[in-house]
Design a protein around this motif. Structure first.
Motif, PDB file in Angstrom:
ATOM      1  N   MET A  34      68.068  47.152  17.324  1.00 33.70           N
ATOM      2  CA  MET A  34      67.383  47.337  18.402  1.00 33.70           C
ATOM      3  C   MET A  34      67.821  48.435  19.105  1.00 33.70           C
ATOM      4  SD  MET A  34      67.173  43.003  19.366  1.00 33.70           S
ATOM      5  CE  MET A  34      66.484  43.164  20.983  1.00 33.70           C
ATOM      6  N   ASN A  35      69.507  48.543  19.135  1.00 34.35           N
ATOM      7  CA  ASN A  35      70.277  49.115  19.713  1.00 34.35           C
ATOM      8  C   ASN A  35      70.029  50.650  19.157  1.00 34.35           C
ATOM      9  OD1 ASN A  35      71.074  47.736  22.538  1.00 34.35           O
ATOM     10  ND2 ASN A  35      71.537  46.655  20.808  1.00 34.35           N
ATOM     11  N   GLY A  36      69.823  50.667  17.575  1.00 33.49           N
ATOM     12  CA  GLY A  36      69.643  52.379  17.459  1.00 33.49           C
ATOM     13  C   GLY A  36      71.670  52.301  16.868  1.00 33.49           C
TER      14      GLY A  36
ATOM     15  N   LEU B 107      62.682  54.358  17.243  1.00 31.78           N
ATOM     16  CA  LEU B 107      62.014  53.614  17.531  1.00 31.78           C
ATOM     17  C   LEU B 107      60.863  53.142  16.869  1.00 31.78           C
ATOM     18  CD1 LEU B 107      63.349  50.810  19.539  1.00 31.78           C
ATOM     19  CD2 LEU B 107      60.339  52.194  21.142  1.00 31.78           C
TER      20      LEU B 107
ATOM     21  N   ARG C  31      62.381  51.554  13.548  1.00 37.56           N
ATOM     22  CA  ARG C  31      63.415  49.928  14.184  1.00 37.56           C
ATOM     23  C   ARG C  31      62.280  48.898  14.201  1.00 37.56           C
ATOM     24  NH1 ARG C  31      66.407  51.416  18.632  1.00 37.56           N
ATOM     25  NH2 ARG C  31      66.107  53.226  18.770  1.00 37.56           N
ATOM     26  N   LYS C  32      61.586  49.291  15.180  1.00 42.42           N
ATOM     27  CA  LYS C  32      60.710  48.672  15.195  1.00 42.42           C
ATOM     28  C   LYS C  32      59.343  47.999  13.289  1.00 42.42           C
ATOM     29  CE  LYS C  32      58.761  49.194  20.269  1.00 42.42           C
ATOM     30  NZ  LYS C  32      57.694  49.143  20.938  1.00 42.42           N
TER      31      LYS C  32
ATOM     32  N   SER D 269      67.380  43.317  28.790  1.00 44.68           N
ATOM     33  CA  SER D 269      67.708  44.413  29.052  1.00 44.68           C
ATOM     34  C   SER D 269      66.293  46.096  28.863  1.00 44.68           C
ATOM     35  CB  SER D 269      68.909  45.540  28.038  1.00 44.68           C
ATOM     36  OG  SER D 269      67.963  44.893  26.536  1.00 44.68           O
ATOM     37  N   ARG D 270      66.423  46.839  28.927  1.00 42.67           N
ATOM     38  CA  ARG D 270      64.960  47.772  28.847  1.00 42.67           C
ATOM     39  C   ARG D 270      65.177  48.067  26.764  1.00 42.67           C
ATOM     40  NH1 ARG D 270      65.826  53.514  32.117  1.00 42.67           N
ATOM     41  NH2 ARG D 270      63.734  53.478  31.021  1.00 42.67           N
ATOM     42  N   THR D 271      65.955  47.974  26.413  1.00 41.79           N
ATOM     43  CA  THR D 271      65.529  47.706  24.458  1.00 41.79           C
ATOM     44  C   THR D 271      64.573  46.893  24.314  1.00 41.79           C
ATOM     45  OG1 THR D 271      68.282  49.320  24.727  1.00 41.79           O
ATOM     46  CG2 THR D 271      67.057  47.510  22.488  1.00 41.79           C
ATOM     47  N   GLU D 272      65.159  45.347  25.599  1.00 40.66           N
ATOM     48  CA  GLU D 272      65.025  44.227  24.954  1.00 40.66           C
ATOM     49  C   GLU D 272      63.482  44.177  24.820  1.00 40.66           C
ATOM     50  OE1 GLU D 272      68.777  41.860  24.471  1.00 40.66           O
ATOM     51  OE2 GLU D 272      67.373  41.604  26.645  1.00 40.66           O
TER      52      GLU D 272
ATOM     53  N   LYS E  63      61.439  47.009  25.163  1.00 40.90           N
ATOM     54  CA  LYS E  63      60.278  48.052  24.755  1.00 40.90           C
ATOM     55  C   LYS E  63      60.465  47.558  22.857  1.00 40.90           C
ATOM     56  CE  LYS E  63      63.646  52.798  26.266  1.00 40.90           C
ATOM     57  NZ  LYS E  63      63.755  53.295  25.540  1.00 40.90           N
ATOM     58  N   PHE E  64      61.071  46.561  23.043  1.00 40.05           N
ATOM     59  CA  PHE E  64      60.518  45.475  21.937  1.00 40.05           C
ATOM     60  C   PHE E  64      59.465  45.040  21.709  1.00 40.05           C
ATOM     61  CE2 PHE E  64      63.991  48.169  18.710  1.00 40.05           C
ATOM     62  CZ  PHE E  64      64.176  47.289  17.834  1.00 40.05           C
TER      63      PHE E  64
END
Length: 225
Positions: free
Chosen positions: A61-63, A72, A75-76, A197-200, A202-203
């Motif tokens: 998720m965080n690369g 991204l 990774r998705k 988080s912003r990452t979460e 986005k996912f």
């Protein structure tokens, strides 16, 4: 001999900065063959042009780590494929949550884990006693988890019925599934508390989308008493 495997994963780390400590236990009746699902997963990776990498939710998720520099969307694709295949795995699970600031030290947290796992095992004792052998897979990455597991299992189950196996995430798809479930339950708690988080985001998109598209389906795997 009838056997059940328990794969254990944790999130938060005993020395980390995470607000939560999360412990997930995944259960698999070894009579249920998962080889066809593993083959299907590998085929799905190949069809999408993805490398056969061991799934690890946090770095994905965080690369980070093996996913460093990966776009991204790619990774998705890894995440979505693993999620699809996980739904076909003949598994159940249970997750335990802890807030760090509620415990004075690591020993207090480990003691609470021990009590919670002990209660859970007693509540589901008929399930575990239906197997001749209980095999516990954990990488012993966190001493507070290892201590709690040993204490609870050795208190509840008879001496000859359990066996410990040290495992690495890369070696077992079920260890990777436990990692996935642990991550999903942590994200669910963070969405509930408006802490995603912003990452979460986005996912998974919004909290509503996450619950409908992921959490609802994952929780069908919860071990019911």
């Amino acid at each position: 001999m009838s056997e059940v495997s328990i794969f254990v994963d944790e999130s938060g780390g005993q020395g980390g900065d995470s607000k939560y400590y999360v412990l997930t236990m995944l259960f698999h009746d070894q009579a249920d063959d998962i080889a066809p699902i593993i083959d299907c997963h590998r085929k799905g990776l190949a069809e999408r042009g993805l490398l056969d990498l061991p799934f690890h939710a946090g770095p994905l998720m965080n690369g980070h780590d093996q996913y460093e520099g990966m776009p991204l969307e790619r990774r998705k694709a890894y995440f979505s494929l693993f999620f699809i295949d996980l739904q076909h795995l003949p598994i159940t699970y249970q997750t335990f949550f802890y807030k760090r600031n509620e415990f004075a030290d690591k020993e207090a947290l480990s003691n609470r884990m021990r009590r919670d796992i002990t209660t859970f095992l007693f509540d589901n004792l008929s399930f575990f006693q239906s197997f001749e052998k209980v095999k516990i897979y954990y990488d012993n990455g966190q001493q507070i988890v290892a201590s709690a597991l040993h204490a609870a299992i050795e208190y509840v189950l008879s001496t000859n019925s359990y066996l410990y196996r040290k495992s690495k995430n890369a070696d077992f798809i079920l260890a990777q599934a436990a990692d996935f479930l642990c991550a999903i339950e942590l994200v669910a708690r963070k969405f509930d508390n408006s802490e995603a988080s912003r990452t979460e985001e986005k996912f998974f998109g919004s909290a509503r989308n996450f619950k409908r598209n992921y959490l609802k389906k994952v929780r069908r795997k919860l071990l019911r008493e």
